[in-house]
Design an enzyme around this catalytic site. Structure first.
Site, short mmCIF file in Angstrom:
data_model
loop_
_atom_site.label_atom_id
_atom_site.label_comp_id
_atom_site.label_asym_id
_atom_site.label_seq_id
_atom_site.Cartn_x
_atom_site.Cartn_y
_atom_site.Cartn_z
N GLY A 32 -10.84 8.41 5.84
CA GLY A 32 -11.96 9.33 6.01
C GLY A 32 -13.25 8.72 6.53
O GLY A 32 -14.13 9.43 6.98
N LYS B 262 0.88 -1.17 0.00
CA LYS B 262 0.00 0.00 0.00
C LYS B 262 0.91 1.21 0.00
O LYS B 262 1.57 1.52 0.99
CB LYS B 262 -0.92 0.01 1.22
CG LYS B 262 -1.97 1.11 1.11
CD LYS B 262 -3.07 0.93 2.11
CE LYS B 262 -2.88 1.81 3.33
NZ LYS B 262 -3.05 3.25 3.05
N THR C 163 -8.69 4.24 11.59
CA THR C 163 -9.09 5.09 12.70
C THR C 163 -10.58 4.94 13.04
O THR C 163 -10.93 4.90 14.22
CB THR C 163 -8.78 6.56 12.39
OG1 THR C 163 -7.44 6.63 11.90
CG2 THR C 163 -8.90 7.44 13.61
#
Lengths: 77, 257
Positions: free
Chosen positions: B187, B99, B209
């Site tokens: 996001g 990634k 997150t």
């Protein structure tokens, strides 16, 4: 002789191979990658690559992480 | 017909991909990942703690036989740094997947797209399966595809912001622009955000997150799992068109007039 290991001075009494260094540090080779003087060393060469005085050695592994970038200087809004 | 996500011959059972950062401890990481139902987790590459040999290792909790390990180049600000981390990750790991992150700005953690395209091209030539983290910009997405990216990973909003999918129209255009899979990365703050990404037609969503920093990460991991499945099904089912006025859903025939 002295090598720089993960950014810190590290004394070794004699020439060691990467394999021997990992054994001395009790690190399992299958889960790490090793770089010597910015060059990634293949695992298959750990047993024959001999470390020299002044070599800069990095031993890395996987840690928890997602998309977190490094924000060393940024202190927030 | 079975709805499978296959990228460069690798079959992904889950369309929810999960990061392993920011959890309280490895035990919580493990439980949240199990609850999410994912089979792919992202990890970072960092120095081994040589002087504390008893410190636990992530891979003692996340079995690489059970999960696909997707190493990232998080924290890299230049092409050279990203290449260095990617090559180390490949040697430490068990796959060629990376990634790719080349961060351009500390405050927003937006990607440096020039560096990203360059690094993608180099790593793809070296045989890496490159998953670049990018802006929600269709032109950049196309450039990344041309550079050899295996998929593109546009952000929904800044990393860790939890602002959701800020520009669903751009994501939609990206989906129409590239042939490689599109995976929303960054996001996603709550279940509806993940569902929106999937309803748009994205192939997968990567969340760290949004799960790890929820009050109850394990419960949120379960919520995200269902949201991704629901969003995908809604996309496949084909939603009704939006209309300004009502359309009756009961027949007028047989009314007592």
């Amino acid at each position: 002789m002295k090598i720089v290991l993960n950014g810190q001075d590290f004394e070794i009494e004699k020439e060691l191979t990467i394999q021997e260094l990992l054994e001395r540090l009790s690190i399992r080779p299958e889960r790490v990658a090793v770089e010597v003087n910015l060059e990634v060393i293949k695992k298959t060469l750990f047993h024959e690559h001999i470390l020299k005085d002044g070599d800069r050695v990095e031993i890395v592994n996987f840690v928890g992480g997602g998309q977190n970038g490094r924000q060393a200087h940024y202190k927030g809004y | 017909m079975e709805d499978k996500l296959i990228i460069r011959g690798i079959e992904f059972k889950s369309r929810l991909w999960v990061g392993t950062g920011k959890y309280k401890d490895f035990e919580e990481t493990k439980k949240a990942i199990e609850a999410s139902g994912t089979d792919v987790v992202t990890v970072a590459v960092r120095r081994v703690n040589i002087f504390d040999k008893n410190s636990p290792n992530l891979l003692d909790y996340i079995d690489p036989k059970r999960y696909k390990i997707l190493p990232n180049t998080a924290g890299c600000y230049t092409v050279e740094e990203a290449l260095r981390y990617a090559r180390l990750a490949r040697e430490a790991g068990i796959s060629d997947m990376i990634k790719l992150e080349v961060i351009g700005d500390e405050k927003t953690l937006f990607p440096d797209v020039c560096g990203l395209i360059k690094a993608t091209e180099i790593l793809a030539k070296e045989g890496f399966i490159v998953f670049p983290y990018t802006n929600d910009d269709p032109v950049t997405a196309k450039r990344l595809e041309d550079a050899g990216a295996a998929a593109v990973m546009p952000l929904g909003a800044p990393i860790g912001s939890g602002l959701g999918i800020r520009n669903p129209y751009n994501i939609k255009i990206i989906l129409e622009t590239v042939k490689v899979p599109v995976i929303v990365d960054a996001g996603v703050g709550t279940a509806s955000d993940a569902a929106i990404a999937m309803e748009l037609g994205c192939d997968a969503v990567l969340i760290n997150t949004g799960i790890a920093q929820a009050k109850d990460p394990i419960k949120m991991a379960t919520a995200m799992k269902h949201a991704v499945i629901a969003g995908r099904l809604a996309y496949l089912a084909g939603r009704i068109p939006k209309k300004l006025y009502a359309t009756a859903s009961s027949p007028l025939e047989g009314m007592l007039i």
